[in-house]
Every structure is written in structure tokens, then in C-alpha cells.
Design a protein around this motif. Structure first.
Motif, mmCIF file in Angstrom:
data_model
loop_
_atom_site.group_PDB
_atom_site.id
_atom_site.type_symbol
_atom_site.label_atom_id
_atom_site.label_comp_id
_atom_site.label_asym_id
_atom_site.label_seq_id
_atom_site.Cartn_x
_atom_site.Cartn_y
_atom_site.Cartn_z
ATOM 1 N N GLN A 57 88.578 -13.933 9.977
ATOM 2 C CA GLN A 57 89.457 -15.072 10.279
ATOM 3 C C GLN A 57 90.014 -15.589 8.957
ATOM 4 O O GLN A 57 89.258 -15.973 8.063
ATOM 5 C CB GLN A 57 88.684 -16.186 10.993
ATOM 6 C CG GLN A 57 88.245 -15.812 12.385
ATOM 7 C CD GLN A 57 87.464 -16.940 13.054
ATOM 8 O OE1 GLN A 57 87.129 -17.931 12.428
ATOM 9 N NE2 GLN A 57 87.185 -16.746 14.330
ATOM 10 N N GLY A 58 91.290 -15.567 8.836
ATOM 11 C CA GLY A 58 91.932 -16.025 7.608
ATOM 12 C C GLY A 58 91.589 -15.149 6.412
ATOM 13 O O GLY A 58 91.518 -15.638 5.292
ATOM 14 N N GLY A 59 91.331 -13.884 6.642
ATOM 15 C CA GLY A 59 91.041 -12.960 5.552
ATOM 16 C C GLY A 59 89.586 -12.955 5.093
ATOM 17 O O GLY A 59 89.238 -12.242 4.161
#
Length: 120
Positions: free
Chosen positions: A85-87
Motif C-alpha cells: 500500500q503506497g509502495g
């Protein structure tokens, strides 16, 4: 004739051998070592117990998230799950991730207790 007598004597000894060691000093209660039945009094009625059983059958999870299954495995423990999530990799499960690691070092008292348990 002596060989025949020897064979018969060995057969008799072999047949009597299991009976000689059948009760070798350990006390067995109820078929298992140290197991006894004691009457248990409950404050719940039979109907309440049946309701709890039906509720568990609909949702077969214990308090720690373990699922009880009707197979030879018996249970399925909660698993960690992750996602990006989000990298970054984050936990997506509901398990506690701040529990301390188990301590494998035993104290002297614990070692003595362990030895006593295995001597029985």
C-alpha cells in the motif's frame, strides 16, 4: 526328543512373557496414566449448552482467531497477511504484531521441573 521339548518350553515361555510384564508397577486409572473422571457441576442448562454449540457451528472461531475445522488437521491457526500500500509492505491482518518473542532460556527451577515431569 530333546529339540521338541525345547521348542515347547520356549513356546510356553513366550506365551507367558507378556502376562508377566502386564502390571509393571505403574498405576493406570481409567486407561490413561493419572487420568480420573470427576463429576462436574454446571450452572448451564442443556438448552443453553445446545445454543452455544449451534452458535459455534455457525462461526467456528476461537477467541484467538483459530478456526476449528472438521478434518484430520483439526484447526487452522490465524495467518499473517501482507499487501503493498503506497509502495510499502503493510500488515493487512488483525493479529497483534507487538507480542514479545518467546524466551527459550530456562531457569534452574524450570529445568528441575522439566526433569521431574519426564521421570514420571
Amino acid at each position: 526328543m530333546s529339540i521338541r521339548k525345547t521348542i515347547v518350553a520356549l513356546a510356553l515361555v513366550g506365551a507367558a512373557l507378556p502376562a508377566a510384564f502386564a502390571n509393571s508397577g505403574t498405576t493406570w486409572v481409567g486407561g490413561d496414566r493419572g487420568f480420573e473422571f470427576h463429576p462436574g457441576n454446571s450452572t448451564k442448562s442443556r438448552a443453553e449448552v445446545q445454543q452455544e454449540l449451534e452458535a459455534f457451528r455457525k462461526n467456528p472461531f476461537t477467541a484467538d482467531g483459530t478456526k476449528i475445522v472438521n478434518t484430520d488437521k483439526g484447526f487452522i491457526g490465524p495467518q499473517h497477511s501482507y499487501a503493498f500500500q503506497g509502495g510499502t509492505l503493510v500488515h493487512t491482518d488483525s493479529l497483534a504484531h507487538d507480542t514479545p518473542k518467546p524466551n527459550l532460556v530456562m531457569t534452574d527451577a524450570e529445568k528441575r521441573l522439566q526433569r521431574e515431569l519426564y521421570r514420571r
